[in-house]
Motif scaffolding. Structure first.
Motif, PDB file in Angstrom:
ATOM      1  N   LEU A  74       0.824  -1.084   0.168  1.00  0.00           N
ATOM      2  CA  LEU A  74      -0.104  -0.070   0.003  1.00  0.00           C
ATOM      3  C   LEU A  74       0.935   1.217  -0.022  1.00  0.00           C
ATOM      4  CD1 LEU A  74      -2.831  -0.829   2.560  1.00  0.00           C
ATOM      5  CD2 LEU A  74      -2.924  -0.728   0.049  1.00  0.00           C
ATOM      6  N   ARG A  77       2.625   1.672  -3.530  1.00  0.00           N
ATOM      7  CA  ARG A  77       1.434   1.938  -4.394  1.00  0.00           C
ATOM      8  C   ARG A  77       0.930   3.230  -4.335  1.00  0.00           C
ATOM      9  NH1 ARG A  77      -2.604  -2.110  -4.323  1.00  0.00           N
ATOM     10  NH2 ARG A  77      -1.503  -3.110  -2.771  1.00  0.00           N
ATOM     11  N   PRO A  88      -7.587  -0.071 -19.565  1.00  0.00           N
ATOM     12  CA  PRO A  88      -8.962  -0.537 -19.276  1.00  0.00           C
ATOM     13  C   PRO A  88      -9.987   0.616 -19.055  1.00  0.00           C
ATOM     14  CG  PRO A  88      -7.452  -0.753 -17.262  1.00  0.00           C
ATOM     15  CD  PRO A  88      -6.632  -0.174 -18.330  1.00  0.00           C
TER      16      PRO A  88
ATOM     17  N   ALA B   3     -16.528   4.461  -2.603  1.00  0.00           N
ATOM     18  CA  ALA B   3     -16.339   4.650  -4.093  1.00  0.00           C
ATOM     19  C   ALA B   3     -16.355   3.671  -4.886  1.00  0.00           C
ATOM     20  CB  ALA B   3     -14.898   5.579  -4.441  1.00  0.00           C
ATOM     21  N   LEU B   4     -15.824   2.552  -4.426  1.00  0.00           N
ATOM     22  CA  LEU B   4     -15.675   1.193  -5.272  1.00  0.00           C
ATOM     23  C   LEU B   4     -17.260   0.656  -4.947  1.00  0.00           C
ATOM     24  CD1 LEU B   4     -12.479  -0.496  -3.706  1.00  0.00           C
ATOM     25  CD2 LEU B   4     -12.628   0.459  -6.037  1.00  0.00           C
ATOM     26  N   LEU B 101      -9.282  -3.910 -15.459  1.00  0.00           N
ATOM     27  CA  LEU B 101      -9.642  -2.825 -14.551  1.00  0.00           C
ATOM     28  C   LEU B 101      -8.798  -3.002 -13.160  1.00  0.00           C
ATOM     29  CD1 LEU B 101     -13.367  -2.167 -15.416  1.00  0.00           C
ATOM     30  CD2 LEU B 101     -11.508  -0.308 -15.457  1.00  0.00           C
ATOM     31  N   VAL B 102      -8.750  -4.316 -12.653  1.00  0.00           N
ATOM     32  CA  VAL B 102      -7.938  -4.724 -11.522  1.00  0.00           C
ATOM     33  C   VAL B 102      -6.859  -4.062 -11.547  1.00  0.00           C
ATOM     34  CG1 VAL B 102      -6.796  -6.751 -12.068  1.00  0.00           C
ATOM     35  CG2 VAL B 102      -7.838  -6.577  -9.979  1.00  0.00           C
ATOM     36  N   ASP B 103      -6.026  -4.097 -12.536  1.00  0.00           N
ATOM     37  CA  ASP B 103      -4.561  -3.327 -12.618  1.00  0.00           C
ATOM     38  C   ASP B 103      -4.784  -1.771 -12.070  1.00  0.00           C
ATOM     39  OD1 ASP B 103      -4.152  -5.660 -13.718  1.00  0.00           O
ATOM     40  OD2 ASP B 103      -2.952  -4.981 -15.499  1.00  0.00           O
ATOM     41  N   LEU B 104      -5.914  -1.091 -12.746  1.00  0.00           N
ATOM     42  CA  LEU B 104      -6.188   0.323 -12.370  1.00  0.00           C
ATOM     43  C   LEU B 104      -6.352   0.453 -10.926  1.00  0.00           C
ATOM     44  CD1 LEU B 104      -5.417   2.401 -14.716  1.00  0.00           C
ATOM     45  CD2 LEU B 104      -7.746   2.378 -15.106  1.00  0.00           C
ATOM     46  N   LEU B 105      -7.187  -0.318 -10.462  1.00  0.00           N
ATOM     47  CA  LEU B 105      -7.695  -0.033  -9.290  1.00  0.00           C
ATOM     48  C   LEU B 105      -6.640  -0.545  -8.302  1.00  0.00           C
ATOM     49  CD1 LEU B 105     -11.233  -2.052  -9.495  1.00  0.00           C
ATOM     50  CD2 LEU B 105     -10.676   0.573  -9.549  1.00  0.00           C
ATOM     51  N   LEU B 106      -5.863  -1.544  -8.396  1.00  0.00           N
ATOM     52  CA  LEU B 106      -4.795  -1.928  -7.271  1.00  0.00           C
ATOM     53  C   LEU B 106      -3.533  -1.421  -7.613  1.00  0.00           C
ATOM     54  CD1 LEU B 106      -5.728  -5.498  -7.003  1.00  0.00           C
ATOM     55  CD2 LEU B 106      -6.279  -3.710  -5.689  1.00  0.00           C
ATOM     56  N   ALA B 107      -3.315  -0.504  -8.555  1.00  0.00           N
ATOM     57  CA  ALA B 107      -2.378   0.087  -8.880  1.00  0.00           C
ATOM     58  C   ALA B 107      -2.234   1.584  -7.709  1.00  0.00           C
ATOM     59  CB  ALA B 107      -1.971   0.562 -10.279  1.00  0.00           C
ATOM     60  N   ARG B 108      -3.308   1.597  -7.140  1.00  0.00           N
ATOM     61  CA  ARG B 108      -3.353   2.746  -6.233  1.00  0.00           C
ATOM     62  C   ARG B 108      -3.377   1.940  -4.837  1.00  0.00           C
ATOM     63  NH1 ARG B 108      -5.334   4.082 -10.877  1.00  0.00           N
ATOM     64  NH2 ARG B 108      -5.154   6.623 -11.216  1.00  0.00           N
ATOM     65  N   PRO B 109      -3.214   2.764  -3.878  1.00  0.00           N
ATOM     66  CA  PRO B 109      -3.175   2.076  -2.561  1.00  0.00           C
ATOM     67  C   PRO B 109      -4.465   1.650  -2.018  1.00  0.00           C
ATOM     68  CG  PRO B 109      -3.174   4.560  -2.352  1.00  0.00           C
ATOM     69  CD  PRO B 109      -3.113   4.304  -3.831  1.00  0.00           C
ATOM     70  N   VAL B 110      -4.839   0.621  -2.745  1.00  0.00           N
ATOM     71  CA  VAL B 110      -6.235  -0.027  -2.445  1.00  0.00           C
ATOM     72  C   VAL B 110      -5.891  -1.593  -2.176  1.00  0.00           C
ATOM     73  CG1 VAL B 110      -8.377  -1.022  -3.499  1.00  0.00           C
ATOM     74  CG2 VAL B 110      -7.629   1.255  -4.130  1.00  0.00           C
ATOM     75  N   PRO B 111      -6.130  -2.066  -0.889  1.00  0.00           N
ATOM     76  CA  PRO B 111      -5.907  -3.392  -0.677  1.00  0.00           C
ATOM     77  C   PRO B 111      -6.439  -4.255  -1.338  1.00  0.00           C
ATOM     78  CG  PRO B 111      -6.415  -1.901   1.302  1.00  0.00           C
ATOM     79  CD  PRO B 111      -7.007  -1.150   0.211  1.00  0.00           C
ATOM     80  N   ARG B 112      -5.930  -5.608  -1.584  1.00  0.00           N
ATOM     81  CA  ARG B 112      -6.667  -6.475  -2.583  1.00  0.00           C
ATOM     82  C   ARG B 112      -7.957  -6.966  -1.865  1.00  0.00           C
ATOM     83  NH1 ARG B 112      -3.549 -11.147  -5.417  1.00  0.00           N
ATOM     84  NH2 ARG B 112      -1.753  -9.723  -6.357  1.00  0.00           N
ATOM     85  N   ARG B 260      -6.506 -13.084  -2.355  1.00  0.00           N
ATOM     86  CA  ARG B 260      -5.318 -12.575  -1.733  1.00  0.00           C
ATOM     87  C   ARG B 260      -4.030 -13.417  -2.210  1.00  0.00           C
ATOM     88  NH1 ARG B 260      -3.733 -13.904   4.361  1.00  0.00           N
ATOM     89  NH2 ARG B 260      -3.441 -16.046   3.225  1.00  0.00           N
TER      90      ARG B 260
END
Lengths: 302, 264
Positions: A74, A77, A88, B3-4, B101-112, B260
């Motif tokens: 975290l 990133r 995407p 937001a998600l 889209l998972v790339d874009l979401l998890l490239a941010r500080p969003v826990p899996r 995970r």
């Protein structure tokens, strides 16, 4: 080298028996613009995905801004701006809503002035932002991809094929943006690319990856100095003498009245060795960066 | 996280609205039809038309006006519609992987695990809202069309129906969530779980016709949701809800672990 913004140690990823990346070790300094080159399937994207903790390594470790990509993902990133190779989208969203959604899950809200600057640089109008993304061209999606990666001014930018699908004007806009970031020295750029001219234009150092292994890491200046020159010598009559054994000179092709040699370093030694031979003509060609990179990647050379 | 979750609702707004309208329309029509039949005092004779082997499943529902109006909650097609909707909604993580889209979401500080939690909240609340909306529509329909002198369904029965229908949909939704923890394609997760749901329904149905299958039918979640038994007051509601709840919780746990550990 200053403190490494990206540090990769013996990073390895196997997909069953298939090697994704093997024993890759690499440091990218803070503020550096680093090009990561390789053929399709060489391991560039796998490496990037391990930096983002999307793919878990078989062994080894990687860190971004001092944070372990797996154990402190975290924190790592939060300092990365990422442009995926394939952009995407949510087709039902407008460009503005898309950016606003991504900002809402990002580490910090982008400044209005920064957004306006990026829209201007990449020629994205208000009208474009109001259109649904399903109607966007490939190039337009890439522009929005670059904007979302840059909008929070992250300290580390990871860009996978950043200019693919962009027109020449936008490629120039991208190059200028990277140049500015490099001059400011606050942002580290790690970009994969197939386009050697683009790498030549913006990168300070490049890493070449082949079959999952890093085969070379050089500055572009080192690349150029290492590049041999090809010398073709035509003789007025057949020559039987041996090729001169001189360091830095390699015979590429030999016929009775023509030699082709690659020369690394000054030409003086070759000229001296040829004294007394019936030279009719000499042609000297300089190797390009493309040739050097292709040679290192195991591709063809001219 | 908010937001998600909102993004998930936004994306599925159309299919959710379509199913909601369909269920409301069906509920209103059913109550209106039941009122018309009750006015002609033909309800009991309807039950006589049901073959003997179907009596445990649906026969009881046709005995009174009140029970007839609850058919929406356990009709095979409508139950399967809601179950398949849950399966579709819960396959969202596999869809995110497939679309990138998972790339874009998890490239941010969003826990899996947020992506699993997001889909769990989204699927569970969507299904619960739809089923509660069915119950509200039933009440509105009874107010609008309910004939004088005919008893409404007992609140206990409606609450039990709501509980069973919600949990059986959650159960298959959770299994779909677990499948999408592994799957790279949304279609694979939906097909695998969707077909399994139909097969398990048929297994339970066939078990009511053929005694030797009854021992095996206990593995089907549909074994724990028999509308006829709820109406007749013979259902073991506590056991049923406990079993369905346990399957749901176990599948959700598998989904968290699988997502995970996987490569995206």
């Amino acid at each position: 080298m200053p403190h490494a913004a990206i540090s990769i140690e013996a990073l390895t990823k196997y997909y069953g028996a298939v090697v994704g990346v093997e024993a890759l070790t690499l440091d990218v300094a803070q503020g550096e613009v680093f090009g990561f080159l390789g053929a399709n399937g060489a391991g560039k994207t796998t490496t990037i995905r391990m930096l983002l903790d999307l793919v878990r390594p078989t062994s080894g470790r990687a860190s971004v801004a001092g944070f372990d990509c797996q154990r402190q993902g975290l924190e790592a990133r939060a300092r990365i701006g990422y442009l995926p190779g394939e952009m995407p989208i949510y087709p039902e969203l407008t460009g503005a809503t898309y950016l606003s959604f991504l900002a809402s899950i990002g580490p910090r809200a982008p400044a209005r002035a920064r957004m306006d600057d990026l829209f201007r640089r990449f020629d994205v109008s208000d009208l474009d932002l109001k259109r649904r993304m399903r109607d966007y061209s490939h190039g337009m999606k890439r522009k929005l991809g670059l904007i979302q990666a840059l909008m929070t001014d992250p300290p580390v930018l990871i860009l996978d094929e950043p200019t693919s699908g962009l027109d020449p004007l936008m490629i120039e806009a991208f190059s200028e943006t990277v140049d500015e970031l490099a001059r400011a020295g606050r942002t580290t750029v790690f970009m994969s690319s197939h386009i050697l001219s683009e790498v030549d234009r913006v990168c300070e150092r490049i890493g070449l990856v082949r079959h999952g292994r890093l085969v070379a890491v050089r500055t572009l200046a080192e690349m150029r100095s290492e590049a041999p020159r090809r010398v073709t010598i035509h003789f007025s009559r057949p020559v039987c003498s041996d090729v001169p054994a001189i360091d830095g000179i390699v015979m590429v092709a030999r016929e009775a009245q023509q030699w082709v040699v690659d020369v690394r370093g000054p030409l003086g030694a070759l000229v001296a060795a040829l004294a007394g031979l019936p030279i009719a003509d000499m042609r000297v060609e300089t190797f390009t960066l493309d040739d050097t990179i292709l040679r290192l990647l195991g591709g063809h050379t001219r | 996280m908010i937001a998600l979750v909102l993004r998930s609702f936004n994306r599925a707004a159309r299919p959710l609205a379509a199913v909601a309208v369909l269920l409301m329309a069906f509920q209103l029509t059913l109550v209106a039809a039941a009122a018309a039949i009750a006015a002609e005092r033909d309800i009991a004779s309807l039950a006589q038309l049901v073959p003997g082997f179907m009596q445990p499943l649906i026969g009881v529902a046709l005995l009174t006006f009140g029970s007839m109006t609850t058919i929406t909650f356990f009709d095979a097609l409508l139950v399967m519609l809601i179950v398949q909707l849950a399966v579709y909604l819960a396959s969202e993580p596999a869809g995110d992987v497939e679309s990138g889209l998972v790339d874009l979401l998890l490239a941010r500080p969003v826990p899996r695990h947020w992506l699993v939690t997001r889909t769990l909240v989204f699927m569970a609340s969507s299904i619960a809202s739809l089923v509660v909306m069915m119950a509200l529509t039933l009440w509105i329909a009874l107010v609008m069309f309910g004939p004088d002198g005919e008893a409404w369904p007992a609140p206990r029965v409606v609450v039990s129906m709501v509980g069973h229908l919600t949990l059986i949909a959650w159960c298959f939704g959770a299994v779909s969530l677990a499948a999408s923890g592994w799957a790279r394609r949304r279609g694979s997760a939906i097909t695998a779980v969707g077909v399994t749901a139909v097969a398990l329904y048929l297994l339970d149905f066939l078990a009511t016709l053929w005694r030797p299958l009854r021992g095996v039918a206990v593995v089907s979640p549909f074994h724990y949701f028999r509308g006829g038994e709820i109406l007749a007051g013979t259902a073991n509601t506590t056991r049923d809800l406990a079993v369905l709840g346990t399957i749901t919780i176990a599948a959700v746990a598998v989904a968290y672990v699988a997502f995970r550990r996987r490569d995206l």
